[in-house]
Design a protein around this motif. Sequence first.
Motif, PDB file in Angstrom:
ATOM      1  N   LEU A   1       0.864  -1.182   0.000  1.00 48.71           N
ATOM      2  CA  LEU A   1       0.000   0.000   0.000  1.00 48.71           C
ATOM      3  C   LEU A   1       0.898   1.229   0.000  1.00 48.71           C
ATOM      4  O   LEU A   1       1.648   1.459   0.949  1.00 48.71           O
ATOM      5  N   ASP A   2       0.844   2.000  -1.084  1.00 49.53           N
ATOM      6  CA  ASP A   2       1.703   3.166  -1.280  1.00 49.53           C
ATOM      7  C   ASP A   2       0.870   4.426  -1.072  1.00 49.53           C
ATOM      8  O   ASP A   2       0.022   4.770  -1.896  1.00 49.53           O
ATOM      9  N   LEU A   3       1.114   5.120   0.039  1.00 53.72           N
ATOM     10  CA  LEU A   3       0.345   6.314   0.399  1.00 53.72           C
ATOM     11  C   LEU A   3       1.063   7.573  -0.061  1.00 53.72           C
ATOM     12  O   LEU A   3       2.268   7.696   0.099  1.00 53.72           O
ATOM     13  N   GLY A   4       0.291   8.527  -0.604  1.00 54.95           N
ATOM     14  CA  GLY A   4       0.907   9.734  -1.155  1.00 54.95           C
ATOM     15  C   GLY A   4       1.778   9.372  -2.344  1.00 54.95           C
ATOM     16  O   GLY A   4       2.900   9.849  -2.480  1.00 54.95           O
ATOM     17  N   ALA A   5       1.253   8.524  -3.208  1.00 55.77           N
ATOM     18  CA  ALA A   5       2.062   7.822  -4.210  1.00 55.77           C
ATOM     19  C   ALA A   5       2.477   8.660  -5.417  1.00 55.77           C
ATOM     20  O   ALA A   5       3.528   8.409  -6.007  1.00 55.77           O
ATOM     21  N   SER A   6       1.651   9.622  -5.823  1.00 54.68           N
ATOM     22  CA  SER A   6       1.918  10.366  -7.050  1.00 54.68           C
ATOM     23  C   SER A   6       3.243  11.141  -6.960  1.00 54.68           C
ATOM     24  O   SER A   6       3.573  11.676  -5.893  1.00 54.68           O
ATOM     25  N   PRO A   7       4.058  11.128  -8.015  1.00 53.32           N
ATOM     26  CA  PRO A   7       3.793  10.668  -9.379  1.00 53.32           C
ATOM     27  C   PRO A   7       4.014   9.176  -9.628  1.00 53.32           C
ATOM     28  O   PRO A   7       3.774   8.697 -10.730  1.00 53.32           O
ATOM     29  N   GLY A   8       4.494   8.427  -8.636  1.00 53.74           N
ATOM     30  CA  GLY A   8       4.541   6.986  -8.806  1.00 53.74           C
ATOM     31  C   GLY A   8       5.907   6.334  -8.726  1.00 53.74           C
ATOM     32  O   GLY A   8       6.035   5.148  -9.027  1.00 53.74           O
ATOM     33  N   GLY A   9       6.943   7.076  -8.321  1.00 50.10           N
ATOM     34  CA  GLY A   9       8.286   6.519  -8.259  1.00 50.10           C
ATOM     35  C   GLY A   9       8.404   5.316  -7.343  1.00 50.10           C
ATOM     36  O   GLY A   9       9.015   4.305  -7.695  1.00 50.10           O
ATOM     37  N   TRP A  10       7.791   5.403  -6.160  1.00 53.37           N
ATOM     38  CA  TRP A  10       7.869   4.280  -5.221  1.00 53.37           C
ATOM     39  C   TRP A  10       7.021   3.105  -5.693  1.00 53.37           C
ATOM     40  O   TRP A  10       7.386   1.947  -5.498  1.00 53.37           O
ATOM     41  N   SER A  11       5.885   3.388  -6.324  1.00 50.94           N
ATOM     42  CA  SER A  11       5.068   2.307  -6.884  1.00 50.94           C
ATOM     43  C   SER A  11       5.830   1.570  -7.976  1.00 50.94           C
ATOM     44  O   SER A  11       5.768   0.332  -8.064  1.00 50.94           O
ATOM     45  N   GLN A  12       6.553   2.302  -8.811  1.00 50.74           N
ATOM     46  CA  GLN A  12       7.364   1.667  -9.844  1.00 50.74           C
ATOM     47  C   GLN A  12       8.376   0.699  -9.236  1.00 50.74           C
ATOM     48  O   GLN A  12       8.549  -0.428  -9.708  1.00 50.74           O
ATOM     49  N   VAL A  13       9.054   1.128  -8.196  1.00 54.44           N
ATOM     50  CA  VAL A  13      10.064   0.286  -7.545  1.00 54.44           C
ATOM     51  C   VAL A  13       9.418  -0.962  -6.948  1.00 54.44           C
ATOM     52  O   VAL A  13       9.927  -2.081  -7.113  1.00 54.44           O
ATOM     53  N   ALA A  14       8.271  -0.793  -6.272  1.00 55.60           N
ATOM     54  CA  ALA A  14       7.599  -1.931  -5.644  1.00 55.60           C
ATOM     55  C   ALA A  14       7.215  -2.979  -6.693  1.00 55.60           C
ATOM     56  O   ALA A  14       7.378  -4.187  -6.476  1.00 55.60           O
ATOM     57  N   VAL A  15       6.712  -2.529  -7.844  1.00 54.19           N
ATOM     58  CA  VAL A  15       6.355  -3.453  -8.926  1.00 54.19           C
ATOM     59  C   VAL A  15       7.606  -4.157  -9.450  1.00 54.19           C
ATOM     60  O   VAL A  15       7.600  -5.373  -9.698  1.00 54.19           O
ATOM     61  N   GLU A  16       8.688  -3.412  -9.635  1.00 54.83           N
ATOM     62  CA  GLU A  16       9.935  -4.013 -10.106  1.00 54.83           C
ATOM     63  C   GLU A  16      10.443  -5.091  -9.149  1.00 54.83           C
ATOM     64  O   GLU A  16      11.076  -6.065  -9.570  1.00 54.83           O
ATOM     65  N   LEU A  17      10.174  -4.908  -7.860  1.00 52.81           N
ATOM     66  CA  LEU A  17      10.604  -5.874  -6.860  1.00 52.81           C
ATOM     67  C   LEU A  17       9.663  -7.064  -6.746  1.00 52.81           C
ATOM     68  O   LEU A  17       9.867  -7.954  -5.914  1.00 52.81           O
ATOM     69  N   GLY A  18       8.606  -7.072  -7.582  1.00 49.14           N
ATOM     70  CA  GLY A  18       7.714  -8.217  -7.647  1.00 49.14           C
ATOM     71  C   GLY A  18       6.430  -8.098  -6.867  1.00 49.14           C
ATOM     72  O   GLY A  18       5.692  -9.088  -6.708  1.00 49.14           O
ATOM     73  N   ALA A  19       6.119  -6.903  -6.382  1.00 47.21           N
ATOM     74  CA  ALA A  19       4.911  -6.708  -5.582  1.00 47.21           C
ATOM     75  C   ALA A  19       3.731  -6.259  -6.436  1.00 47.21           C
ATOM     76  O   ALA A  19       3.898  -5.729  -7.535  1.00 47.21           O
ATOM     77  N   SER A  20       2.540  -6.472  -5.901  1.00 49.78           N
ATOM     78  CA  SER A  20       1.330  -5.835  -6.411  1.00 49.78           C
ATOM     79  C   SER A  20       1.059  -4.627  -5.526  1.00 49.78           C
ATOM     80  O   SER A  20       1.288  -4.681  -4.318  1.00 49.78           O
ATOM     81  N   VAL A  21       0.572  -3.545  -6.128  1.00 48.00           N
ATOM     82  CA  VAL A  21       0.507  -2.271  -5.415  1.00 48.00           C
ATOM     83  C   VAL A  21      -0.880  -1.653  -5.496  1.00 48.00           C
ATOM     84  O   VAL A  21      -1.512  -1.646  -6.559  1.00 48.00           O
ATOM     85  N   VAL A  22      -1.333  -1.139  -4.365  1.00 47.51           N
ATOM     86  CA  VAL A  22      -2.462  -0.209  -4.330  1.00 47.51           C
ATOM     87  C   VAL A  22      -1.878   1.145  -3.958  1.00 47.51           C
ATOM     88  O   VAL A  22      -1.266   1.300  -2.889  1.00 47.51           O
ATOM     89  N   ALA A  23      -2.001   2.111  -4.849  1.00 47.23           N
ATOM     90  CA  ALA A  23      -1.427   3.443  -4.660  1.00 47.23           C
ATOM     91  C   ALA A  23      -2.549   4.445  -4.402  1.00 47.23           C
ATOM     92  O   ALA A  23      -3.589   4.396  -5.056  1.00 47.23           O
ATOM     93  N   VAL A  24      -2.301   5.360  -3.459  1.00 50.90           N
ATOM     94  CA  VAL A  24      -3.318   6.333  -3.065  1.00 50.90           C
ATOM     95  C   VAL A  24      -2.720   7.733  -3.049  1.00 50.90           C
ATOM     96  O   VAL A  24      -1.625   7.943  -2.513  1.00 50.90           O
ATOM     97  N   ASP A  25      -3.435   8.685  -3.626  1.00 55.06           N
ATOM     98  CA  ASP A  25      -3.007  10.086  -3.570  1.00 55.06           C
ATOM     99  C   ASP A  25      -4.176  10.983  -3.918  1.00 55.06           C
ATOM    100  O   ASP A  25      -5.067  10.590  -4.680  1.00 55.06           O
ATOM    101  N   LEU A  26      -4.150  12.190  -3.360  1.00 57.82           N
ATOM    102  CA  LEU A  26      -5.142  13.196  -3.754  1.00 57.82           C
ATOM    103  C   LEU A  26      -4.925  13.651  -5.184  1.00 57.82           C
ATOM    104  O   LEU A  26      -5.868  13.956  -5.911  1.00 57.82           O
ATOM    105  N   ALA A  27      -3.655  13.698  -5.599  1.00 61.50           N
ATOM    106  CA  ALA A  27      -3.313  14.107  -6.964  1.00 61.50           C
ATOM    107  C   ALA A  27      -3.453  12.923  -7.908  1.00 61.50           C
ATOM    108  O   ALA A  27      -3.267  11.772  -7.503  1.00 61.50           O
ATOM    109  N   PRO A  28      -3.753  13.180  -9.179  1.00 64.73           N
ATOM    110  CA  PRO A  28      -3.841  12.074 -10.140  1.00 64.73           C
ATOM    111  C   PRO A  28      -2.480  11.436 -10.389  1.00 64.73           C
ATOM    112  O   PRO A  28      -1.440  12.034 -10.108  1.00 64.73           O
TER     113      PRO A  28
END
Length: 207
Positions: A49-76
């Motif tokens: 669970l990636d909080l304050g995720a936008s623009p998505g750098g940490w979500s990208q890393v989590a996916v690269e490491l083999g995880a599934s991600v739910v990302a949340v942010d007020l910004a698109p």
Amino acid sequence: MSMKPRRVEDRQDHYYWKAKKEGYRSRAAYKLLQMDRKFGIIRKGYWVLDLGASPGGWSQVAVELGASVVAVDLAPMKPIDGVVFIQGDITSKETREMIRGVREKFDVVICDASPKITGHWDIDHYRSVELVEAAFSMAREFLKPGGSFVVKMFQGQETPRLYSEFKKHFRFKKLHSPPASRKRSSEIYFIGKGFGGKFRPKRDDTD
């Protein structure tokens, strides 16, 4: 995120240009990569669970490491394969219900969110504290037993209190500044592993 350098510090920053070259949406991606390399936070098959995720750098890393991600942010946030994005406020009941609609519990909760910077240290510190406490509330609700939590905070007079509160809930706990953090930045990360209940106190793990 615009890839044009907007500030002098961007034009002179190694990790800014490294992110541009390697396709990461923010230089912050290297902070998570470095912390994961050192502490082993994310594994293949995990849900993150990636909080304050936008623009998505940490979500990208989590996916690269083999995880599934739910990302949340007020910004698109532009879509990323392997990431379910929820646009919403992490303090709202509606957002929590949307998260729960995807996944009840997560192996890891991460948060690299920053408040809008005013340039006034006291204001920025306390706004950071509010974000950190909101992220910790989410972690307590959504982390599996044994899970991990990583959150950014701005160092200040509330840092010891936050650390003292958070460490009660994790078997391993540490305050850490990864090499990719800007040298003049006051940011520091709390890293907690082994979530679940209170543990017998040991010597301080902050060193």
